[in-house]
Scaffold this active site. Sequence first.
Site, PDB file in Angstrom:
ATOM      1  N   HIS A  27       0.833  -1.202   0.000  1.00 23.34           N
ATOM      2  CA  HIS A  27       0.000   0.000   0.000  1.00 23.34           C
ATOM      3  C   HIS A  27       0.871   1.256   0.000  1.00 23.34           C
ATOM      4  CE1 HIS A  27      -3.721  -2.332   1.119  1.00 23.34           C
ATOM      5  NE2 HIS A  27      -2.751  -3.199   1.438  1.00 23.34           N
TER       6      HIS A  27
ATOM      7  N   ASP B 256      -6.207   5.341   0.913  1.00 19.96           N
ATOM      8  CA  ASP B 256      -6.343   3.897   0.761  1.00 19.96           C
ATOM      9  C   ASP B 256      -7.738   3.498   1.241  1.00 19.96           C
ATOM     10  OD1 ASP B 256      -5.975   0.943   1.550  1.00 19.96           O
ATOM     11  OD2 ASP B 256      -4.003   1.436   0.729  1.00 19.96           O
TER      12      ASP B 256
END
Length: 469
Positions: free
Chosen positions: A28, A133
Amino acid sequence: MTTTTTTTTNHEQHDVVVVVVPLPAQGHLHASLELSRLLSATYNIPVYYVSTPAHIRQAQTRAVRWDPLTTPNLNFIDFPVSFEVPPPNPDASIKFPSQLVPAFNSSLQLRDPVTNLIKKFASVSRKVVVVHDFLTSYVVQDVPQIPKTECYCLHTVSAFLAFTYVYDAAKPPVPPEAEVVLEKLPSLDGCNSPEILEFAKKQINARVQGGGNIFSTSRVIEGLYLDLLAKMNPSKEFKHWALGPFNPVEIDATTTANRHYSLEWLDKQPANSVIFVSFGSTTSLSEDEINELAFGLEQSQQRFIWVLRDADKGDIFSGEVRERELPEGYEKRVSERGFVMRDWAPQLEILAHPSTGGFMSHCGWNSCMESISMGVPIVAWPMHSDQPRNALFIAEGLKIGILMREWERRNEVVSAETIERVVRTLMASPEGEEMKRNATELKEAVKLSVMEGGVTQKEMESFVAHITR
């Protein structure tokens, strides 16, 4: 709060600024940082990458072939938090890296500081664009109440995976080529630990509607599933952008300056002869699994380069890293054709090297995208999270790989004989040749997509035009 500014950018001088809020886990952090680089360096937009001190440092030190600290318009803001840093457990019944969950939970502490930061930017900018995210929705949940802001959700998973959740729930009609793959979907059992499901529930409950989704993929890879997702969201205002791959698509792995020692070993091997074995930053193998893999690689008679290391801890700079043991005398026995490394590997450069002909991978989505970008077929050995469904997509959807085992048999230790057979199929059989051809075709399509006039290039320009409108 610490601010690291790479150039003298003053947000008061810009009418649009972008704030990026990643989840503190390698895949991520990486995707968010690569997107930040594209927006800041290529499109001249000031970007503020916000996380904890340890995770900003992690993202910076693992950047591939560029220096985040000298990139124009790219700024880093860290907010100190505290969290436990347990070691990974290679013998856990579920392979999900639960040692990272305390770090994930620490990100919940960023809600107030990030909200205040965005308010500050909004007071002096025409618009603040927040790219978060999916698993940091909790942190940005207050942003829609701040005037002059827009939120976009970055999905570091495949569009295929995202669509499978819709398919599980609603079984919408799909074209025959999707149906062939979707009817083989592995279950989600064993993919996640109870701790991560609890964390994810907090994110789902805090989800913001936002202006659209960004996917770390390309339309030439997943156009079918991006279109299916778009059909499921009837709102014309809500958009889907495929802005990947978030990695360079051309790398000269044979250049001589500052090369990693693994590349020098690869230089001595024949073209397409080496299988690269790496299970990413979130998987720890048990002793039994290591032994079977060692013997399976040896018996396959194929050349290999194996990254044997423990999974990341929540803070990769904290404490010692446990070194994993191999059977006695193993490395000496295989030294003619096998190379074992125990530190962080330059994965993209290894995949780009002409000697690399296959990749044994856990099928994390970043690894899949890197392998596709370099035209390398995959032995798909999923461990947790999104990986079982990515593996199915690689093997059955794109036909650029072979499954090591069915997900239903995840609790069995894969035998050396199975490993030997599967490695030989990929590296030394007509089926493997076919996978290699398919992977090479896809690589060429991806390369064209990021060039001037290519579909990814157009998609990026569409996104930038949208957020700066």
